[in-house]
Design a protein around this motif. Structure first.
Motif, PDB file in Angstrom:
ATOM      1  N   ARG A 105       1.038  -1.143  -0.089  1.00 35.07           N
ATOM      2  CA  ARG A 105       0.180   0.101   0.038  1.00 35.07           C
ATOM      3  C   ARG A 105       0.688   1.101  -0.016  1.00 35.07           C
ATOM      4  O   ARG A 105       1.580   1.459   0.895  1.00 35.07           O
ATOM      5  N   CYS A 107       2.038   4.995   0.044  1.00 36.56           N
ATOM      6  CA  CYS A 107       1.592   6.364   1.027  1.00 36.56           C
ATOM      7  C   CYS A 107       2.548   7.440   0.393  1.00 36.56           C
ATOM      8  O   CYS A 107       3.449   7.278  -0.186  1.00 36.56           O
ATOM      9  N   ALA A 124      -2.524   6.532   7.322  1.00 35.40           N
ATOM     10  CA  ALA A 124      -2.959   5.511   6.473  1.00 35.40           C
ATOM     11  C   ALA A 124      -3.592   4.140   7.360  1.00 35.40           C
ATOM     12  O   ALA A 124      -4.204   3.429   7.052  1.00 35.40           O
ATOM     13  N   GLU A 126      -5.389   4.413   9.993  1.00 33.07           N
ATOM     14  CA  GLU A 126      -6.684   4.655  10.463  1.00 33.07           C
ATOM     15  C   GLU A 126      -7.617   4.226   9.424  1.00 33.07           C
ATOM     16  O   GLU A 126      -8.691   3.847   9.625  1.00 33.07           O
ATOM     17  N   GLN A 127      -7.056   3.965   8.177  1.00 29.52           N
ATOM     18  CA  GLN A 127      -7.990   3.836   7.164  1.00 29.52           C
ATOM     19  C   GLN A 127      -7.852   2.138   6.612  1.00 29.52           C
ATOM     20  O   GLN A 127      -8.874   1.794   5.808  1.00 29.52           O
ATOM     21  N   ASP A 128      -6.943   1.726   7.148  1.00 35.68           N
ATOM     22  CA  ASP A 128      -6.595   0.130   6.775  1.00 35.68           C
ATOM     23  C   ASP A 128      -6.339  -0.530   7.942  1.00 35.68           C
ATOM     24  O   ASP A 128      -4.980  -0.478   8.645  1.00 35.68           O
TER      25      ASP A 128
END
Ligand code: PLP
Length: 367
Positions: A105, A107, A124, A126-128
């Protein structure tokens, strides 16, 4: 007018290798952490001011990174199968994570440091919820501090491995800040300032990480022929260790030669009032002389003028990773800083014996 290549590496000559090659002839040991490997690790430890047991040599920088990842995070597992890394890096960072089973992923990076920061990584996370590893990168050798990432690791429980592939010089300049409990991988590829052709090492925290890194690089073996862990063959051969030892012997001179060329570049850029655009040693690895432009249009026009003057240049990392063929088309956010940096930063010619007239010609074309 002669072509000026973007990089014209020079590694130790056959003369300087000969004594080490004769040792290999006498030892009749050619790999598997043999005596030259051990000596190379010991001298690297001396150079960086850390115990020899914390330096694990590897066949490439990518192998060193894989060893670091396997030592602290292990292979990806369901629920923690995503590796977080910056989109602005050499593609080897992402491929190393994939080799350990992680999905990557990407960033975005800090616009000034060009790096993934703990704050960006926290956002990042917090989203995944499936992120199981973070791999911050020292772009062009601009080093990554251990402390903020050690704190990140302590607060999030997420293992962190630092890709400092090009940071041989910047890490050695301040090991207290840049070495610690988080593994740090270096590359000795021919394009790096300190080079063995192919090669690398990973600095680890202590004996237990060292053992896991060694096993990762050697079929999961440790003292016996029992495979204990997911692993591969990432060892440095004795021949490459020989190059490393000779490179260390000549490092002071090589480094001074790079320094003279850097001084020439600084002067030429300053004389034209362009110093602000230059990024080079001691901030980066000596083999990178970078010009960073305000706009892509400006960068493109400089590329044209370099090409017209038969001067080599390179976007060392190519496009931002999520824009490269293999990674394109996967869903992901826009990463504007990485995309822009990849296009605005141009690698200029460097060699330890680059002539003043050549440096003048390069900077003239840039100006
Ligand atoms: C050079 C480099 C690598 C790859 O190292 P190899 O020795 O070529 O495997 C990985 N990451 C970064 C940032 C690099 O500069």
């Amino acid at each position: 007018m002669k072509h000026i290549p973007v990089l014209h590496p020079r590694l130790p000559s056959a003369d300087r290798l000969a004594p080490y090659l004769q040792q290999i002839d006498a030892n009749r040991v050619y790999s598997n952490f043999g005596p030259l490997n051990m000596e190379f690790g010991r001298r690297l430890g001396e150079h960086f001011g850390i115990e020899a047991g914390r330096v694990i040599c590897a066949g490439t920088g990518t192998a060193a990174l894989v060893a670091g990842i396997l030592a602290v995070a292990g292979r990806a597992e369901p629920g923690r199968h995503v590796a977080l890394l910056p989109a602005f890096t050499f593609v080897g960072t992402a491929l190393a994570a994939e080799l350990c089973g992680y999905q990557v992923r990407f960033c975005d990076v800090d616009p000034d440091r060009w790096q993934l920061t703990p704050d960006l990584a926290r956002a990042a996370l917090e989203q995944d919820g499936s992120i199981g590893l973070a791999v911050p990168v020292a772009p062009f050798g601009r080093p990554v501090r251990q402390a903020p990432w050690a704190e990140f690791q302590a607060n999030t429980g997420l293992p962190v491995v630092i890709d400092a592939a090009a940071a041989f010089e910047t890490v050695a300049a301040n090991p207290d800040a840049f070495l610690g409990d988080l593994p740090v991988a270096l590359s000795f590829h021919a394009t790096k300032s300190f080079a063995t052709g192919e090669g690398g090492c990973v600095f680890v925290a202590g004996p237990s990480q060292a053992r896991l890194a060694i096993q990762a690089l050697n079929f999961g073996f440790y003292t016996s022929r029992e495979c204990d862990s997911f692993s591969f063959n990432g060892k440095l051969s004795e021949y490459h260790a020989a190059v490393g030892l000779a490179e260390l012997d000549g490092w002071r001179d090589k480094s001074a030669d790079f320094g003279r060329v850097v001084t020439l570049y600084r002067r030429e850029f300053r004389d034209r009032g362009l110093e602000r655009m230059l990024c080079c040693a001691p901030e980066t690895c000596s083999s990178y002389v970078l010009a960073c432009f305000d706009t892509v249009t400006e960068a493109n026009s400089v590329k044209k003028s370099l090409a017209d003057a038969d001067i080599g240049f390179r976007h060392w990392y190519g496009k931002a990773l999520h824009r490269q063929n293999y990674y394109r088309g996967r869903d992901g956010p826009e990463l504007p800083v990485s995309e822009s940096l990849a296009e605005r930063i141009i690698g200029l010619p460097m060699a330890q014996d680059l002539e003043p007239a050549a440096v003048h010609r390069v900077v003239q074309a840039v100006a």
